[in-house]
Design a protein around this motif. Structure first.
Motif, PDB file in Angstrom:
ATOM      1  N   GLY A 166      13.447  14.950 -10.221  1.00 50.44           N
ATOM      2  CA  GLY A 166      12.244  14.156 -10.015  1.00 50.44           C
ATOM      3  C   GLY A 166      12.233  12.842 -10.781  1.00 50.44           C
ATOM      4  N   ARG A 167      13.384  12.444 -11.319  1.00 48.46           N
ATOM      5  CA  ARG A 167      13.450  11.147 -12.001  1.00 48.46           C
ATOM      6  C   ARG A 167      14.007  10.119 -11.039  1.00 48.46           C
ATOM      7  NH1 ARG A 167      15.947  14.417 -16.447  1.00 48.46           N
ATOM      8  NH2 ARG A 167      17.708  14.184 -15.062  1.00 48.46           N
ATOM      9  N   PRO A 168      13.593   8.843 -11.207  1.00 48.68           N
ATOM     10  CA  PRO A 168      14.106   7.818 -10.302  1.00 48.68           C
ATOM     11  C   PRO A 168      15.632   7.793 -10.308  1.00 48.68           C
ATOM     12  CG  PRO A 168      12.366   6.931 -11.688  1.00 48.68           C
ATOM     13  CD  PRO A 168      12.654   8.309 -12.202  1.00 48.68           C
ATOM     14  N   ALA A 169      16.218   7.816  -9.131  1.00 49.39           N
ATOM     15  CA  ALA A 169      17.681   7.764  -9.042  1.00 49.39           C
ATOM     16  C   ALA A 169      18.134   6.367  -9.438  1.00 49.39           C
ATOM     17  CB  ALA A 169      18.114   8.084  -7.614  1.00 49.39           C
ATOM     18  N   GLU A 170      19.333   6.289  -9.966  1.00 49.10           N
ATOM     19  CA  GLU A 170      19.849   4.968 -10.334  1.00 49.10           C
ATOM     20  C   GLU A 170      20.085   4.145  -9.084  1.00 49.10           C
ATOM     21  OE1 GLU A 170      23.364   5.061 -12.756  1.00 49.10           O
ATOM     22  OE2 GLU A 170      22.386   6.663 -13.923  1.00 49.10           O
ATOM     23  N   ALA A 171      19.945   2.812  -9.259  1.00 44.75           N
ATOM     24  CA  ALA A 171      20.203   1.924  -8.127  1.00 44.75           C
ATOM     25  C   ALA A 171      21.616   2.194  -7.617  1.00 44.75           C
ATOM     26  CB  ALA A 171      20.054   0.470  -8.564  1.00 44.75           C
ATOM     27  N   GLY A 172      21.745   2.313  -6.321  1.00 54.13           N
ATOM     28  CA  GLY A 172      23.063   2.508  -5.741  1.00 54.13           C
ATOM     29  C   GLY A 172      23.493   3.952  -5.600  1.00 54.13           C
ATOM     30  N   SER A 173      22.752   4.884  -6.218  1.00 53.31           N
ATOM     31  CA  SER A 173      23.178   6.276  -5.991  1.00 53.31           C
ATOM     32  C   SER A 173      22.107   7.031  -5.207  1.00 53.31           C
ATOM     33  CB  SER A 173      23.536   6.971  -7.300  1.00 53.31           C
ATOM     34  OG  SER A 173      22.441   6.979  -8.152  1.00 53.31           O
ATOM     35  N   GLY A 174      22.568   7.987  -4.459  1.00 50.03           N
ATOM     36  CA  GLY A 174      21.693   8.674  -3.510  1.00 50.03           C
ATOM     37  C   GLY A 174      20.637   9.543  -4.158  1.00 50.03           C
ATOM     38  N   ALA A 217      15.800  20.675  -0.261  1.00 51.32           N
ATOM     39  CA  ALA A 217      15.417  19.412   0.357  1.00 51.32           C
ATOM     40  C   ALA A 217      14.296  18.711  -0.401  1.00 51.32           C
ATOM     41  CB  ALA A 217      15.005  19.657   1.803  1.00 51.32           C
ATOM     42  N   VAL A 218      13.773  19.377  -1.422  1.00 49.95           N
ATOM     43  CA  VAL A 218      12.637  18.815  -2.146  1.00 49.95           C
ATOM     44  C   VAL A 218      12.955  18.748  -3.640  1.00 49.95           C
ATOM     45  CG1 VAL A 218      10.192  19.143  -2.675  1.00 49.95           C
ATOM     46  CG2 VAL A 218      11.042  19.711  -0.410  1.00 49.95           C
ATOM     47  N   PRO A 219      12.849  17.568  -4.252  1.00 48.91           N
ATOM     48  CA  PRO A 219      13.110  17.468  -5.690  1.00 48.91           C
ATOM     49  C   PRO A 219      11.922  18.005  -6.478  1.00 48.91           C
ATOM     50  CG  PRO A 219      12.389  15.351  -4.847  1.00 48.91           C
ATOM     51  CD  PRO A 219      12.452  16.283  -3.664  1.00 48.91           C
ATOM     52  N   ASP A 220      12.050  18.003  -7.767  1.00 47.72           N
ATOM     53  CA  ASP A 220      10.957  18.426  -8.625  1.00 47.72           C
ATOM     54  C   ASP A 220       9.858  17.360  -8.586  1.00 47.72           C
ATOM     55  OD1 ASP A 220       9.249  19.129 -10.589  1.00 47.72           O
ATOM     56  OD2 ASP A 220      10.782  19.431 -12.131  1.00 47.72           O
ATOM     57  N   GLY A 234       0.807  -1.219   0.000  1.00 45.33           N
ATOM     58  CA  GLY A 234       0.000   0.000   0.000  1.00 45.33           C
ATOM     59  C   GLY A 234       0.836   1.263   0.000  1.00 45.33           C
ATOM     60  N   ILE A 235       2.125   1.128   0.291  1.00 43.85           N
ATOM     61  CA  ILE A 235       3.003   2.310   0.324  1.00 43.85           C
ATOM     62  C   ILE A 235       3.790   2.371  -0.979  1.00 43.85           C
ATOM     63  CG2 ILE A 235       4.964   3.415   1.503  1.00 43.85           C
ATOM     64  CD1 ILE A 235       2.385   3.270   3.215  1.00 43.85           C
ATOM     65  N   GLU A 236       3.759   3.522  -1.619  1.00 42.97           N
ATOM     66  CA  GLU A 236       4.551   3.717  -2.832  1.00 42.97           C
ATOM     67  C   GLU A 236       5.662   4.697  -2.504  1.00 42.97           C
ATOM     68  OE1 GLU A 236       4.167   2.125  -5.667  1.00 42.97           O
ATOM     69  OE2 GLU A 236       2.353   1.079  -4.996  1.00 42.97           O
ATOM     70  N   ALA A 237       6.891   4.209  -2.548  1.00 41.58           N
ATOM     71  CA  ALA A 237       8.022   5.078  -2.241  1.00 41.58           C
ATOM     72  C   ALA A 237       8.957   5.123  -3.432  1.00 41.58           C
ATOM     73  CB  ALA A 237       8.765   4.556  -1.018  1.00 41.58           C
ATOM     74  N   ALA A 238       9.603   6.255  -3.628  1.00 44.55           N
ATOM     75  CA  ALA A 238      10.556   6.375  -4.728  1.00 44.55           C
ATOM     76  C   ALA A 238      11.768   7.154  -4.253  1.00 44.55           C
ATOM     77  CB  ALA A 238       9.899   7.112  -5.895  1.00 44.55           C
ATOM     78  N   VAL A 239      12.916   6.825  -4.815  1.00 47.02           N
ATOM     79  CA  VAL A 239      14.116   7.617  -4.560  1.00 47.02           C
ATOM     80  C   VAL A 239      14.390   8.387  -5.850  1.00 47.02           C
ATOM     81  CG1 VAL A 239      16.569   7.552  -3.981  1.00 47.02           C
ATOM     82  CG2 VAL A 239      14.977   5.956  -2.866  1.00 47.02           C
ATOM     83  N   LEU A 240      14.321   9.700  -5.758  1.00 44.55           N
ATOM     84  CA  LEU A 240      14.367  10.543  -6.959  1.00 44.55           C
ATOM     85  C   LEU A 240      15.613  11.411  -6.983  1.00 44.55           C
ATOM     86  CD1 LEU A 240      10.695  11.905  -6.879  1.00 44.55           C
ATOM     87  CD2 LEU A 240      11.540   9.864  -8.064  1.00 44.55           C
ATOM     88  N   ASP A 241      16.013  11.759  -8.200  1.00 44.25           N
ATOM     89  CA  ASP A 241      17.083  12.757  -8.289  1.00 44.25           C
ATOM     90  C   ASP A 241      16.448  14.154  -8.222  1.00 44.25           C
ATOM     91  OD1 ASP A 241      16.089  13.392 -10.790  1.00 44.25           O
ATOM     92  OD2 ASP A 241      17.659  12.325 -11.895  1.00 44.25           O
ATOM     93  N   ARG A 242      17.281  15.149  -8.322  1.00 46.69           N
ATOM     94  CA  ARG A 242      16.809  16.529  -8.155  1.00 46.69           C
ATOM     95  C   ARG A 242      15.688  16.888  -9.139  1.00 46.69           C
ATOM     96  NH1 ARG A 242      15.982  20.099  -5.380  1.00 46.69           N
ATOM     97  NH2 ARG A 242      16.264  22.287  -5.792  1.00 46.69           N
TER      98      ARG A 242
END
Ligand code: WTA
Length: 647
Positions: free
Chosen positions: A450-458, A487-490, A440-448
């Motif tokens: 707003g695109r998904p960050a590559e696996a392994g990078s912050g 502190a907030v991406p696009d 039920g939780i949708e989480a994403a790690v994004l770059d500045r």
């Protein structure tokens, strides 16, 4: 720059995976099939099913208002007490150990009666639905009793951690427009009596309106109070003993409580948790992640004044009808043997603590847990900060005997309950990494951008779908999309998104490792501090020109340092240093006292005048300053080093 903010240097990673033991998996509350049955927003019905509703909800999620379980009605206290009476009225609900060796227990029936009497007492003082009641107490049974009494009346409680100063208490009461305060005479802190009453009185006189106070006689020092608006807790509860208060039926989205937390502004921010959404989330995650069963004895030593204490000491565990152990002394106030003694004596099944506490245990040595019988333990958990590998392994081996899974639960005051973790009977653990988003939780790690960050990078950790435990303040997404800060991406690609303001790394298998805050909030020893809040207190002192409060890692623990530059006419004296410490204690509380106050002629800044905090963190951690290219005045680094006696 995000890279500047990510505390990557402080972390080591592993790809090691640890499977939960068979003995755990066999009895786990939640299986892989349960998880796959839970999908999308409709899946949240599963969480709501942990509660008794006075009126069933019509919609899981109401898009227009951002409300969960719209149309549903319930009372939170009835869910934590009344409904358990048939099956377990004589089972212990609370077992409390005081600082001076006292032990008090309450069965579910006793707790039910106690809560009714206090609710009747509060009602007699005029407390009704929607009235904010402030609670300012250490971990004594009267605290959860009063929280539940408020919940019964539909009056939102505002619990203020007892370590806060009078000024911090007053700020919160003013913001909450709270005219009723339940406090206690005082408590022992490392052997010394601390008067809470005095602080509460100081706070009240600074408020515009008369405050009705109720005082718990905890130290035995509360005297008959001649004042008009002051009542003794015991007298009130005795007067109303035996009375019943019908639980006030609340709409799902109506507030259960407010809690104040540190944000990026100079003032604490209000976080409102709802009755139906929050409580569903609390109960479901207590079941799925903490694996709580009614027959368990569960211990989470977090102070009830913080969100962990609200969700995973009071509401979640009591909603599930388990036995909750309360210790008045927090983990830092217990001796080296005491935590293990308590686990052995009470045959604790589940122990949910913080990485800071675990590091303290590691430092004390494994001989302490090793000399107690900890075989009652079934599950371990941590919350509040990233856990380093060494601490994780130590906990797993010396406390859990390699038999208990460790859940590293990521969440926040704003999220109400767990969002990212492993589900202990289902997922492999990856030490040092929180785990995966709960169903039920949708989480994403994004770059500045707003695109998904590559696996392994912050990148920036963002939650892209609403969930029931989210604070009411998050329901409307525009607020975030419009923000433009580092502190907030696009987030323009998302209809709704909540930027957590944490940095994270996701691996190829979807496991998320949370690195820490990317905004100006510090997490130190399990406490959350807004740097702005601390800095504005310091710069108010005469003679102070500028201040920067940053974190640093020393001897494996995260600490907080204040760097201060003075005006030309002020001098760097011990007295000035003491004034700074006293001011922080006065405006926030003793727990916010920085480890060091360092005087410096200037703070390291970019050419546009922004303080480069990372440099101060590196220096304070005794590390090489990795990169000073962004610093316009790099010579101050050398000056700070020499004033700290670092070559
Ligand atoms: C941090 C506490 C890494 C994070 C419940 C978050 C964590 C902040 C974890 C919220 C974890 C919490 N791993 N970091 N398992 N859990 N955090 O509001 O930086 O006091 O944003 O809530 O704690 O702190 P708060």
């Amino acid at each position: 720059m995000l890279d500047d903010r990510l505390p990557l240097n402080a972390r080591t990673f592993t790809d090691e995976r640890v499977s939960p033991s068979e003995s755990f998996v066999e009895q786990a509350n939640v299986t892989a099939d349960d998880l796959s049955a839970f999908s999308g927003r409709e899946g949240w019905k599963r969480a709501a099913a942990f509660l008794d509703w006075e009126e069933e909800f019509d919609r899981v999620f109401e898009e227009s208002s951002g409300e969960f379980f719209a149309g549903g009605k319930l009372n939170a206290a009835a869910n934590c007490l009344d409904r358990h009476l048939d099956e377990r009225k004589n089972q212990r609900a609370l077992v409390w150990e005081g600082q001076r060796g006292e032990c008090r227990t309450y069965t579910y029936l006793e707790l039910f009666r106690e809560v009714n009497a206090v609710a009747a007492g509060l009602r007699s003082l005029g407390v009704g639905q929607g009235d904010a009641v402030t609670l300012y107490m250490p971990v004594v049974p009267e605290l959860p009793v009063t929280m539940l009494a408020c919940a019964r009346l539909g009056a939102p409680h505002v619990v203020v951690f007892a370590g806060f100063s009078a000024e911090a208490l007053a700020t919160r009461m003013r913001e909450a427009e709270s005219a009723v305060l339940v406090t206690c005479d005082g408590y022992y802190r490392r052997g010394d009596a601390v008067s809470l009453r005095n602080r509460a009185e100081t706070a009240c006189v600074s408020l515009p309106d008369d405050v009705t106070t109720v005082v718990v006689d905890h130290l035995g020092t509360a005297t008959e109070t001649p004042e008009r608006n002051s009542h003794r807790y015991n007298r009130l509860r005795e007067t109303h003993a035996g009375e019943r208060v019908d639980p006030v039926v609340r709409e799902s989205a109506e507030e259960l409580f407010y809690i104040y937390t540190s944000g990026t502004t100079g003032t604490p921010k209000r976080v409102t948790h709802t009755t139906g959404g929050y409580l569903s989330h609390a109960a479901w995650t207590s079941h799925a992640v903490l694996d709580i069963k009614p027959a368990d004895t569960y211990w989470c030593p977090a102070d009830i004044g913080w969100i962990t204490g609200h969700t995973y000491v009071v509401y979640g565990p009591l909603a599930l009808g388990t036995t909750v152990l309360l210790s008045e002394a927090g983990i830092d106030g217990l001796s080296r043997t005491k935590p293990w003694e308590l686990i052995e004596r009470h045959a604790v099944d589940i122990f949910y603590t913080s990485p800071t506490a675990v590091r303290t245990f590691v430092k004390a040595g494994s001989e302490y847990p090793d000399s107690f019988d900890l075989s009652s333990l079934r599950l371990l958990g941590t919350v509040g900060e990233p856990i380093n590998l060494r601490a994780w392994r130590w906990l797993y081996e010396h406390v859990g005997g390699e038999r208990c899974p460790v859940v590293d639960t990521w969440w926040q005051t704003e999220t109400g309950g767990h969002l990212i973790t492993t589900v202990p009977g289902v997922h492999e653990m990856k030490p040092g990494s929180a785990g995966v988003p709960l169903p039920g939780i949708e989480a994403a790690v994004l770059d500045r951008d707003g695109r998904p960050a590559e696996a392994g990078s912050g990148g920036y950790l963002v939650i892209t779908e609403p969930w029931p435990g989210m604070a009411r303040e998050l329901s409307r997404g525009e607020r975030w999309a419009a923000r433009d800060d580092e502190a907030v991406p696009d987030l323009s690609a998302f209809e709704w998104a909540y930027p957590t303001e944490d940095g994270a790394v996701v691996d190829e298998t979807g496991y998320i490792t949370v690195l820490g805050r990317v905004d100006d909030v510090l997490n130190v020893s399990g406490h959350r501090f807004g740097t702005m809040e601390l800095e504005s207190a310091i710069v108010d002192i005469e003679g102070v020109a500028e201040a920067a409060v940053v974190d640093a890692v020393r001897e494996g623990q995260r600490v907080m340092d204040a760097y201060v530059s003075l005006t030309d006419d002020a001098t760097e004296t011990e007295m000035m240093r003491e004034t700074i410490f006293d001011t922080i204690e006065g405006t926030i509380g003793e727990f916010a006292r920085p480890a060091r106050v360092v005087f410096t002629p200037e703070l390291p800044k970019t050419s546009s005048g922004k303080i480069v905090r990372r440099v101060l963190t590196d220096v304070g951690s005794g590390e090489e300053v990795s990169d000073t290219s962004a610093v316009a005045n790099p010579e101050v680094v050398g000056e700070i080093r020499s004033s700290l006696n670092i070559e």
